[in-house]
Design a protein around this motif. Sequence first.
Motif, PDB file in Angstrom:
ATOM      1  N   ARG A  17      -3.646   3.424   0.823  1.00 17.14           N
ATOM      2  CA  ARG A  17      -4.473   2.779  -0.194  1.00 17.14           C
ATOM      3  C   ARG A  17      -3.710   1.610  -0.806  1.00 17.14           C
ATOM      4  O   ARG A  17      -2.492   1.670  -0.982  1.00 17.14           O
ATOM      5  CB  ARG A  17      -4.863   3.784  -1.283  1.00 17.14           C
ATOM      6  N   PRO A  18      -4.414   0.526  -1.150  1.00 16.38           N
ATOM      7  CA  PRO A  18      -3.762  -0.630  -1.772  1.00 16.38           C
ATOM      8  C   PRO A  18      -3.151  -0.263  -3.122  1.00 16.38           C
ATOM      9  O   PRO A  18      -3.738   0.499  -3.897  1.00 16.38           O
ATOM     10  CB  PRO A  18      -4.908  -1.635  -1.940  1.00 16.38           C
ATOM     11  N   PRO A  51      -3.542  -4.261   7.917  1.00 11.03           N
ATOM     12  CA  PRO A  51      -2.224  -3.888   7.401  1.00 11.03           C
ATOM     13  C   PRO A  51      -1.144  -3.895   8.476  1.00 11.03           C
ATOM     14  O   PRO A  51      -0.643  -2.854   8.897  1.00 11.03           O
ATOM     15  CB  PRO A  51      -2.467  -2.485   6.828  1.00 11.03           C
ATOM     16  N   SER A 107       0.838  -1.195   0.000  1.00 12.54           N
ATOM     17  CA  SER A 107       0.000   0.000   0.000  1.00 12.54           C
ATOM     18  C   SER A 107       0.872   1.245   0.000  1.00 12.54           C
ATOM     19  O   SER A 107       2.086   1.173   0.229  1.00 12.54           O
ATOM     20  CB  SER A 107      -0.922   0.001   1.227  1.00 12.54           C
ATOM     21  N   ASN A 114      -5.776  -5.027   2.348  1.00 18.83           N
ATOM     22  CA  ASN A 114      -6.225  -4.050   3.350  1.00 18.83           C
ATOM     23  C   ASN A 114      -7.119  -4.621   4.439  1.00 18.83           C
ATOM     24  O   ASN A 114      -7.914  -3.900   5.032  1.00 18.83           O
ATOM     25  CB  ASN A 114      -6.933  -2.875   2.662  1.00 18.83           C
ATOM     26  N   ASP A 120      -0.881  -5.901   2.680  1.00 18.44           N
ATOM     27  CA  ASP A 120      -1.536  -4.591   2.652  1.00 18.44           C
ATOM     28  C   ASP A 120      -2.363  -4.370   1.395  1.00 18.44           C
ATOM     29  O   ASP A 120      -3.254  -3.515   1.377  1.00 18.44           O
ATOM     30  CB  ASP A 120      -0.486  -3.478   2.752  1.00 18.44           C
TER      31      ASP A 120
END
Length: 463
Positions: free
Chosen positions: A271-272, A317, A144, A314, A311
Amino acid sequence: MKILSTDVAVIGGGTAGLAAYRNAKAAGARAVIIEDHTWGTTCARVGCMPSKLLIAAAEAAYEVGHTAAFGVHIDGTVRIEGREVMDRVKRERDRFVGFVLRGVDNIPAEDKVEGRARFVDKTTLEVDGHTRVQATRVVIATGSSPNVPETFRPLGDRLVVNDDVFAWDDLPASVAVFGPGVIGLELAQALHRLGVRVRVFGHSVHLGPLTDPAIREYATASFAAEFPLHTEAQIHGVEREGDRVRISWAGAQGETVTEHFDYLLAATGRRPNVAALGLEHTGVALDARGVPVFDPRTLQCGDSPIFIAGDANNILPLLHEAADEGKTAGENAARWPSVRPGLRRAPIAVVFSDPQIAMVGERFADLEPETFVTGEVSFEDQGRSRVMLKNRGLMHVYADKASGRFVGAEWIGPRAENIAHLLAWAYQQELTIAQMLDMPFYHPVIEEGLRTALRDAAAKLAA
């Protein structure tokens, strides 16, 4: 273009990706691992380890400055040399990264591909135009990245994320932190204790990972007493002025307050890393974030030969979760189409603030109100905590009414990282409150506070 055929292709050379590769190989499959940026883990480079190094320096500075209550007086002032602080952070960080890279160096050269992978079809990957990887199964472990609001972009180099903090050669004079989550809270307090003028802004009541309103309220008051914290800030403006950031917000009486800072640290979530993978060519269903829809037990995306771990999905994480998921994804990719659920340990989360914050098992927000009781303890009068002048904290433990089983806890308090492991083991073994109270508690230790909370829960269960 080079053509490479394999059983399993792993995209990403971080914690989850390395675990997936190793476990796929251990299961007897041919495997390659693809990395487009830097081999190694987020944890070692810009996450867990450098942040704890910064926090350790901050704790040292804080403790030296707070000895008078014990009758221990230090003549003179505490001098913090920012360059020396950051030099140690980076030196030790590089040692941790080196340990990871030694493991990467042990991977055969023919199993490593460098470049950005993109799906051409369900299991064929093109890597930067120089290699085509023809696999029969793929593991996505791309990690991420910090999620930065577009409104902050005009700040240019005055805008930083947590990754950038650990590249500093010296400590700045002032930092505005947006986002009082885990990362924002840890870094804000550490910087404050190292002499940086800090102000933290949030847009809701949320603080760290807490969902229990009483614990969150206590924690907010505790941190706000140490440094400026606005969990429900009404921001009027954020703009760059020369080499500084100008921030305006609504004050307590509704007036506009303005301050200037050297940097704005955006700790506004992560964010992924899936947007550039060409997932539209795989046929897998995507959720609203563009992440493949997957089974959290097996990590398989639909019924496809694609798996997603770490991650990038998500779920949680955290490094230990990424390692477990990498193992599950790698093993299932090797044995596909015969997949099975992987190990899911007790949920555990720790914020390395002072006091520390921890959560174990089920979150307060996920429990049905009529199904559980809450045991409570304040650490303000807890014996060992008062002895050490660490007596700030409030703990809630949750017990199922029907079975008496311990189902979760949220709290802020001293040495929460240690107590969290006791509770995680109890949760994973499905112990009842009564069984937990049968365990030994030494005197005088902070864990006696946990026993008080468990006794309170037991009394409520009995009633």
